[in-house]
Design a protein around this motif. Structure first.
Motif, PDB file in Angstrom:
ATOM      1  N   ARG A   1       0.842  -1.212   0.000  1.00 19.22           N
ATOM      2  CA  ARG A   1       0.000   0.000   0.000  1.00 19.22           C
ATOM      3  C   ARG A   1       0.871   1.253   0.000  1.00 19.22           C
TER       4      ARG A   1
ATOM      5  N   TRP B   1       1.990   1.851  -3.462  1.00 17.41           N
ATOM      6  CA  TRP B   1       0.896   2.374  -4.279  1.00 17.41           C
ATOM      7  C   TRP B   1       0.735   3.862  -4.057  1.00 17.41           C
TER       8      TRP B   1
ATOM      9  N   ALA C   1      -0.558  -8.368 -10.833  1.00 19.38           N
ATOM     10  CA  ALA C   1      -1.469  -8.224  -9.700  1.00 19.38           C
ATOM     11  C   ALA C   1      -2.638  -7.344 -10.114  1.00 19.38           C
TER      12      ALA C   1
ATOM     13  N   GLU D   1      -5.307  -6.334  -8.539  1.00 16.23           N
ATOM     14  CA  GLU D   1      -5.755  -5.323  -7.592  1.00 16.23           C
ATOM     15  C   GLU D   1      -4.952  -4.035  -7.793  1.00 16.23           C
ATOM     16  N   GLU D   2      -3.633  -4.237  -7.996  1.00 17.93           N
ATOM     17  CA  GLU D   2      -2.723  -3.120  -8.192  1.00 17.93           C
ATOM     18  C   GLU D   2      -3.094  -2.328  -9.452  1.00 17.93           C
TER      19      GLU D   2
ATOM     20  N   GLU E   1      -5.963  -2.348 -11.099  1.00 17.08           N
ATOM     21  CA  GLU E   1      -7.287  -1.735 -11.018  1.00 17.08           C
ATOM     22  C   GLU E   1      -7.226  -0.452 -10.206  1.00 17.08           C
ATOM     23  N   ARG E   2      -6.373  -0.458  -9.178  1.00 16.91           N
ATOM     24  CA  ARG E   2      -6.316   0.713  -8.311  1.00 16.91           C
ATOM     25  C   ARG E   2      -5.529   1.862  -8.951  1.00 16.91           C
TER      26      ARG E   2
ATOM     27  N   GLU F   1     -20.070 -12.032  -6.784  1.00 11.25           N
ATOM     28  CA  GLU F   1     -18.839 -11.278  -7.114  1.00 11.25           C
ATOM     29  C   GLU F   1     -19.111 -10.331  -8.276  1.00 11.25           C
TER      30      GLU F   1
ATOM     31  N   THR G   1     -14.084  -9.161 -12.644  1.00 11.84           N
ATOM     32  CA  THR G   1     -12.755  -8.589 -12.414  1.00 11.84           C
ATOM     33  C   THR G   1     -11.970  -8.585 -13.718  1.00 11.84           C
TER      34      THR G   1
END
Lengths: 322, 254
Positions: A170, A173, A192, A194-195, A197-198, A288, A291
Motif C-alpha cells: 500500500r 501504491w 497483480a 488489484e494493483e 485496477e487501483r 462477485e 474482475t
C-alpha cells in the motif's frame, strides 16, 4: 511540437529470442502523466516490452520514442529523464542503502534529497544496512527509490510490489499515486490485478507477445461479458429454467452441483429469493463483481494467474471424480 | 518540451563511484589477503637468507631477486585475479545492467575498478618495500627510473591479461578459478616457486617471455644496474597488446 504530448510512443515492436517470438507487433501510445499498466501472464512479453521501451534491448523491428527521443539513438539524453526499476536487478552487495542512494543520485542533474527519498520508501531504519543484508522486500523498495532518485519524467516499474507485504504494498501504491500528482508518466508492469485496477488509467493486456486489449480497467472489466456472478453449491439438481427467466440473469451454467449465474443488477438477491421460493437448499453462495481476470479469461480463454488456474483445474478434476 | 541536453555524470559522480568501489574492495576481506598478504609472506620467508647474499653493486639477493618477485606478485594478483573476479561478479549480478539504464556508463565501473586496483597495488608494493627496508635492510634499485617504468609496464600488462580472464569467464566463480590458475601457471614458469634453473630449457625460456617471468627478470636487471634485455620488454608489450585486443573483441557488459 506535434507528438510531444505523448510520453511513450511504441510502433510495431517486434522482438524474437532464437525461435521464440517474445513481442509481436506491439504498439503503445501513452500520453504524458498517465499511469499505464501492462498486464499479462508470465512469459507474455511484458518485461521484454518495457526493456525495449527503456532502450535496454534493440527491437528487431519497430521504433520507440520516449518524450520524443528515440530509445536507441538518443539514449544518452533519455537516461536523465527515465527512471527504471528492473525486475531482479542487483546492486553492489557490500554497499549500504544510504551509499547506493547517494551514488545513484550523483548520476543525475538534479537528484532528490537522499534522506527524504529513503524515508519515502520506508527504509530510514535500514539506511546503514548493506544491500546483501536487506530482506527481499527492502531490496525491492531500494530498487524503486533508485528509479526515482533522478526526478524522472517517465518511470518504468517492473513488478512493483512483488515480494512486498500488504502494508509495504500500500505504501508503494501511494508513492505511485504521488508520482501521478507530479505529472510523471508511469509504465507499470504487473500481474497483480488489484494493483492495476487501483493505479492504472489504462491497461494493455498482453498475451503471447501481443496486445489483446487496451482500455481503462473498468472498460476491460466490461469485456468480461457480464457485470456480476453468483455461484453456489446445490444438494439437488437445479432446473436451469428456474434461473434463466429471472430479471438480470444472462447466463446459467451448471457443473455437477456447482451452479454459476452471470448477469447484472441485484443478482445475488434475485437468485437467492428464487432458490428459497423453490425450496432448494444451497451452500457456499458467493456473489462477485466481474474482475480483470474475468476479462482476461473472456479475451484469451485462460486465467491471468497461472498458479490459480492450475489450482482450480485440479479442484475441477477432483470434483469430476466424485 | 523541457530542455533535454546530454548530461554526463560529473566529477562528484566519479569521486563517489571511486569511493564506492574502494569500499567494495575493502569490505571484501578475502580479496585483500592474496594481493597483499601472499607477497609479504614470500618476502618474510626469503628475506633474511637473501639479505646476506651479495650480488653486485652493493645489492643483495633480497634486492635483486626477492623484491622484483614480490612486486610482480602484488601486481599480478590484483590484475589477473581480483579485478576480473570483481568484473565478472558485477556482470553476473546485473549491476552493470542496472547501471546501463542510468546516465552512468558501465565503463565508469571498469575505470573505477582499475583505479582502485592501482591503489591496492600501490599499497601492497609500499607495504612490502617498507617492510623490506626497515626489517631487512633492502636498498633501492641502482637504476630506479627503469625499475619504476618496468613496474608500470608490468601493471598495465597484468591488467590486460586480467581483462582476457574477465572477458572469457562465464561466472564470478570461474573468473577466480581461471585467474588463480593463470596466476600460478605464469608464476611457476616465471620463478615464483624457486629459480627457473630447475625447469627444462624450453619451458624456462618461454617463462621468461611470459608476463610474470619477464617482469621479474627486467626488474631484477634494473635493480642490480645491468641493462634490461629487450626480450623481456618485448614479452611484456606483446602480452599487453594481445590482452587489449582479446578483451576488446570479447568483453560483454551483460
Amino acid at each position: 511540437m506535434p507528438g510531444t504530448s505523448l510520453a511513450v510512443e511504441a510502433d510495431g515492436l517486434h522482438k524474437r529470442y532464437r525461435s521464440k517470438v517474445a513481442v509481436d507487433e506491439v504498439s503503445l501510445s501513452i500520453p504524458a502523466g498517465e499511469i499505464f499498466g501492462i498486464l499479462g501472464r508470465n512469459g507474455a512479453g511484458k518485461t521484454t516490452t518495457v526493456e525495449l521501451v527503456a532502450g535496454l534491448r534493440r527491437p528487431d523491428r519497430g521504433t520507440v520514442r520516449v518524450l520524443g527521443l528515440d530509445a536507441q539513438r538518443d539514449r544518452a539524453r533519455l537516461r536523465q529523464l527515465l527512471g527504471v526499476q528492473l525486475q531482479e536487478s542487483h546492486l553492489h552487495a557490500a554497499l549500504t542503502v544510504a551509499e547506493l542512494v547517494r551514488l545513484y543520485g550523483t548520476f543525475y542533474r538534479d537528484p532528490l534529497d537522499s534522506g527524504e527519498l529513503i524515508e519515502s520508501v520506508g527504509l530510514t531504519g535500514s539506511r546503514d544496512v548493506r544491500f546483501q543484508n536487506l530482506s527481499g522486500g527492502q531490496q525491492q523498495r531500494l530498487s524503486i527509490a533508485l528509479a526515482l532518485v533522478g526526478r524522472p519524467r517517465v518511470v518504468i516499474l517492473d513488478e512493483l510490489t512483488t515480494g512486498l507485504d500488504p502494508e509495504a504494498r500500500r505504501q508503494m501504491w501511494s508513492t505511485v499515486e504521488s508520482l501521478r500528482d507530479d505529472g510523471v508518466t508511469v509504465l507499470l508492469v504487473s500481474h497483480a490485478m488489484e494493483e492495476v485496477e487501483r493505479l492504472c488509467d489504462r491497461v494493455a493486456l498482453l498475451d503471447a507477445g501481443r496486445v489483446v486489449a487496451l482500455d481503462s480497467p473498468s472498460g476491460l472489466v466490461r469485456r468480461a461479458g457480464f457485470a456480476q456472478r453468483v455461484t453456489f453449491l446445490a444438494a439437488e439438481p437445479v432446473p436451469k429454467r428456474l434461473l434463466e427467466g429471472l430479471d438480470g440473469v444472462e447466463r446459467v451454467r451448471a457443473d455437477g452441483g456447482r451452479v454459476v449465474v452471470e448477469g447484472r443488477g441485484d443478482l445475488l438477491q434475485v437468485v437467492s429469493v428464487a432458490l428459497v421460493r423453490a425450496g432448494i437448499v444451497v451452500t457456499e453462495t458467493r456473489g462477485e463483481h466481474a474482475t480483470l481476470d474475468d476479462a482476461f479469461v473472456a479475451l484469451t480463454g485462460r486465467h491471468l494467474d497461472n498458479e490459480r488456474h492450475d489450482h482450480e483445474r485440479q479442484d475441477d478434476d477432483k470434483e469430476a471424480l466424485r | 518540451m523541457t530542455d533535454i541536453s546530454v548530461h554526463r555524470p560529473g566529477l562528484r559522480s566519479w569521486a563517489e563511484m571511486l569511493t564506492c568501489e574502494l569500499k567494495m574492495v575493502v569490505r571484501d576481506t578475502a580479496g585483500l589477503i592474496v594481493p597483499i598478504g601472499l607477497p609479504m609472506l614470500i618476502l618474510v620467508m626469503n628475506a633474511s637468507a637473501a639479505g646476506e647474499q651479495a650480488v653486485a653493486n652493493g645489492r643483495t639477493a633480497l634486492d635483486v631477486y626477492v623484491l622484483p618477485l614480490v612486486f610482480t606478485m602484488v601486481v599480478a594478483t590484483t590484475g589477473i585475479v581480483n579485478m576480473p573476479s570483481f568484473l565478472a561478479y558485477y556482470r553476473r549480478s546485473g549491476i552493470l545492467r542496472r547501471l546501463a539504464v542510468t546516465p552512468a556508463s558501465p565503463a565508469m565501473v571498469l575505470i573505477a575498478q582499475v583505479a582502485v586496483g592501482m591503489l591496492q597495488t600501490g599499497l601492497g608494493i609500499a607495504a612490502a618495500w617498507i617492510l623490506a627496508m626497515v626489517a631487512f635492510g633492502a636498498k633501492p634499485p641502482v637504476n630506479a627510473g627503469a625499475a619504476i617504468g618496468i613496474l608500470a609496464l608490468s601493471t598495465a600488462t597484468m591488467y590486460a591479461v586480467g581483462m582476457i580472464v574477465a572477458a572469457l569467464a562465464p561466472t564470478p566463480n570461474s573468473a577466480v578459478a581461471i585467474g588463480l590458475s593463470l596466476f600460478f601457471a605464469l608464476g611457476a614458469l616465471g620463478g615464483m616457486f624457486g629459480g627457473r634453473s630447475g625447469l627444462p630449457d624450453v619451458v624456462a625460456t618461454v617463462g621468461a617471455w611470459l608476463p610474470f617471468g619477464a617482469s621479474v627478470q627486467a626488474m631484477s636487471a634494473a635493480w642490480v644496474g645491468a641493462s634490461v634485455q629487450p626480450a623481456h620488454l618485448i614479452g611484456l608489450v606483446v602480452s599487453l597488446l594481445l590482452g587489449g585486443v582479446v578483451a576488446a573483441a570479447c568483453f560483454r557488459w551483460d
